[in-house]
Write a protein that holds these residues in place. Structure first.
Motif, short mmCIF file in Angstrom:
data_model
loop_
_atom_site.label_atom_id
_atom_site.label_comp_id
_atom_site.label_asym_id
_atom_site.label_seq_id
_atom_site.Cartn_x
_atom_site.Cartn_y
_atom_site.Cartn_z
N PRO A 198 0.81 -1.23 0.00
CA PRO A 198 0.00 0.00 0.00
C PRO A 198 0.84 1.28 0.00
CG PRO A 198 -0.82 -1.55 1.64
CD PRO A 198 0.49 -2.09 1.15
N GLN A 199 2.15 1.16 0.31
CA GLN A 199 3.01 2.35 0.29
C GLN A 199 3.53 2.65 -1.11
OE1 GLN A 199 5.84 0.71 3.10
NE2 GLN A 199 4.87 1.75 4.83
N LEU A 200 3.24 1.78 -2.08
CA LEU A 200 3.81 1.94 -3.43
C LEU A 200 2.82 2.62 -4.37
CD1 LEU A 200 5.31 -1.63 -3.99
CD2 LEU A 200 6.45 0.39 -3.03
N SER A 201 3.35 3.22 -5.42
CA SER A 201 2.50 3.77 -6.48
C SER A 201 1.91 2.62 -7.29
CB SER A 201 3.34 4.65 -7.41
OG SER A 201 4.19 3.85 -8.20
N GLY A 202 0.92 2.93 -8.12
CA GLY A 202 0.30 1.90 -8.96
C GLY A 202 1.31 1.21 -9.86
N GLY A 203 2.19 2.02 -10.47
CA GLY A 203 3.19 1.44 -11.37
C GLY A 203 4.17 0.53 -10.63
N GLU A 204 4.54 0.95 -9.41
CA GLU A 204 5.43 0.10 -8.61
C GLU A 204 4.74 -1.20 -8.22
OE1 GLU A 204 8.29 3.41 -6.40
OE2 GLU A 204 6.30 3.00 -5.58
N GLN A 205 3.47 -1.11 -7.83
CA GLN A 205 2.73 -2.33 -7.48
C GLN A 205 2.62 -3.27 -8.68
OE1 GLN A 205 -0.94 -1.89 -5.22
NE2 GLN A 205 -0.28 0.11 -4.49
N GLN A 206 2.40 -2.69 -9.85
CA GLN A 206 2.29 -3.53 -11.04
C GLN A 206 3.62 -4.23 -11.32
OE1 GLN A 206 0.59 -1.69 -14.63
NE2 GLN A 206 -0.53 -3.62 -14.79
N ARG A 207 4.73 -3.53 -11.09
CA ARG A 207 6.04 -4.16 -11.31
C ARG A 207 6.31 -5.26 -10.30
NH1 ARG A 207 9.98 0.53 -11.45
NH2 ARG A 207 8.24 1.86 -10.84
N VAL A 208 5.82 -5.08 -9.06
CA VAL A 208 5.95 -6.16 -8.07
C VAL A 208 5.13 -7.38 -8.53
CG1 VAL A 208 5.44 -6.87 -5.69
CG2 VAL A 208 6.36 -4.58 -6.14
N ALA A 209 3.92 -7.11 -9.03
CA ALA A 209 3.06 -8.21 -9.49
C ALA A 209 3.72 -8.97 -10.65
CB ALA A 209 1.69 -7.67 -9.92
N ILE A 210 4.38 -8.22 -11.53
CA ILE A 210 5.07 -8.84 -12.67
C ILE A 210 6.25 -9.67 -12.18
CG2 ILE A 210 6.50 -8.35 -14.70
CD1 ILE A 210 4.57 -5.80 -15.03
N ALA A 211 7.02 -9.10 -11.24
CA ALA A 211 8.17 -9.84 -10.71
C ALA A 211 7.72 -11.14 -10.06
CB ALA A 211 8.92 -8.96 -9.69
N ARG A 212 6.63 -11.08 -9.29
CA ARG A 212 6.13 -12.28 -8.61
C ARG A 212 5.65 -13.32 -9.63
NH1 ARG A 212 0.97 -11.74 -4.81
NH2 ARG A 212 0.06 -11.32 -6.85
N ALA A 213 5.10 -12.84 -10.75
CA ALA A 213 4.55 -13.78 -11.75
C ALA A 213 5.64 -14.50 -12.53
CB ALA A 213 3.62 -13.03 -12.71
N VAL A 214 6.82 -13.89 -12.64
CA VAL A 214 7.85 -14.49 -13.52
C VAL A 214 9.01 -15.11 -12.75
CG1 VAL A 214 7.29 -12.92 -15.41
CG2 VAL A 214 9.19 -12.35 -13.88
N ILE A 215 9.08 -14.88 -11.43
CA ILE A 215 10.31 -15.25 -10.71
C ILE A 215 10.60 -16.74 -10.74
CG2 ILE A 215 9.23 -15.46 -8.42
CD1 ILE A 215 11.98 -13.99 -7.51
N HIS A 216 9.55 -17.56 -10.83
CA HIS A 216 9.78 -19.01 -10.85
C HIS A 216 9.83 -19.56 -12.28
CE1 HIS A 216 5.56 -18.27 -11.03
NE2 HIS A 216 5.20 -19.52 -11.04
N ARG A 217 10.01 -18.65 -13.26
CA ARG A 217 10.08 -19.04 -14.68
C ARG A 217 8.97 -20.02 -15.03
NH1 ARG A 217 16.00 -19.50 -13.34
NH2 ARG A 217 16.56 -17.31 -13.34
N PRO A 218 7.73 -19.50 -14.98
CA PRO A 218 6.58 -20.38 -15.19
C PRO A 218 6.55 -20.94 -16.60
CG PRO A 218 5.91 -18.08 -15.28
CD PRO A 218 7.33 -18.09 -14.82
N ALA A 219 5.90 -22.09 -16.76
CA ALA A 219 5.73 -22.68 -18.09
C ALA A 219 4.64 -21.94 -18.85
CB ALA A 219 5.37 -24.16 -17.97
N LEU A 220 3.71 -21.35 -18.10
CA LEU A 220 2.60 -20.59 -18.70
C LEU A 220 2.46 -19.28 -17.95
CD1 LEU A 220 0.05 -20.29 -20.47
CD2 LEU A 220 -1.20 -21.64 -18.76
N MET A 221 2.39 -18.19 -18.70
CA MET A 221 2.34 -16.85 -18.10
C MET A 221 1.07 -16.17 -18.61
SD MET A 221 4.07 -14.32 -16.74
CE MET A 221 3.11 -12.85 -16.60
N LEU A 222 0.21 -15.72 -17.69
CA LEU A 222 -1.05 -15.08 -18.06
C LEU A 222 -1.06 -13.68 -17.47
CD1 LEU A 222 -3.28 -18.09 -16.96
CD2 LEU A 222 -2.56 -17.54 -19.30
#
Ligand code: ADP
Ligand code: ADP
Length: 226
Positions: A143-167
């Motif tokens: 909640p302390q982050l801007s929208g763009g920062e939160q979106q980048r955190v969400a992206i980092a979390r989605a790709v960190i485990h090198r998923p086989a499928l990315m949505l």
């Protein structure tokens, strides 16, 4: 990698009989090979979020056959679905970060679910924090982050485990053009490494800058695959 045959999806409407429940998807058939990239297009209400929900194993199709990463979802056990989910990375439109967990721990979640050793977790999370330009925000709460920062955190979390499928559902709506371009470079790298990627977006200029195979929905039907 992903194959749909005549997939239909109908939301359960409380109090409604089966026949009057809203139909979100009708007779959807398409396939995406391993490492394939697809734009998912269509106006609001066309069914993009519903399709992403099925592919993310957040609901089962109410008609047809859905195969994800080699498994037939209609026949998969709950344990098999849970294992499959760990191989999928998702960027939600509303980010869905855990508000009480620091940025570091939000991003570490997929690795910790895989029970990776903590020293590896630390290295990987710091590397991706650098990549998304948030190294100085590791201990901040979402909640302390801007929208763009939160979106980048969400992206980092989605790709960190090198998923086989990315949505990803509108993964650039809070990003500026430079950050959106960097995200596209990341997606390009990931698909080169074999990750299958679907990105729902209304970002016309992004689609023009990065032309790719398009899946277009209209009123719950697939009206373009090419
Ligand atoms: P968008 O085009 O930005 O996805 P929507 O209006 O389709 O916007 O959906 C926004 C959110 O509201 C989504 O989480 C969706 O699942 C939910 N939603 C959309 N339509 C309905 C509905 N008829 N009943 C309940 N939830 C809905
Ligand atoms: P999009 O993401 O393309 O905007 P959605 O998948 O959100 O489209 O919506 C497709 C259809 O499903 C719409 O008619 C919407 O109202 C309906 N819908 C979406 N989410 C829900 C929900 N949670 N409950 C009932 N109907 C929904």
């Amino acid at each position: 990698m992903i194959r749909l045959r005549d997939v239909g999806f109908r939301y359960d409407a409380p109090g409604a009989s089966g026949a009057s429940a809203p139909i979100a998807l009708r007779q959807i058939s398409f396939a995406v090979p391993q490492g394939g990239f697809r734009w998912l297009l269509g106006p609001s209400g066309a069914g993009k979020s519903s399709l992403l929900r099925l592919l993310a194993l957040g609901a089962r199709p109410t008609a047809g056959t859905l195969e994800i990463l080699g498994s037939n979802i209609g026949h998969a056990s709950r344990a098999a679905l849970a294992r499959l989910r760990r191989r999928i990375g998702i960027v939600h439109q509303d980010f869905r970060l855990l508000p009480d967990l620091p940025v570091f721990d939000n991003i570490a979640l997929p690795l910790r679910l895989q029970r990776r050793p903590e020293d590896e977790v630390r290295d990987e999370v710091h590397a991706i924090l650098d990549w998304v330009g948030l190294a100085s925000r590791a201990t901040a709460l979402p909640p302390q982050l801007s929208g763009g920062e939160q979106q980048r955190v969400a992206i980092a979390r989605a790709v960190i485990h090198r998923p086989a499928l990315m949505l990803a559902d509108e993964p650039t709506n809070a990003l500026d053009e430079l950050q959106a371009n960097r995200l596209m470079e990341l997606f390009r790298d990931l698909s080169g490494l074999g990750t299958t990627i679907l990105v729902a977006t209304h970002n016309e200029s992004l689609i023009r800058r990065y032309p790719a195979h398009e899946l277009e929905l209209a009123q719950g039907r697939l009206v373009r695959d090419g």
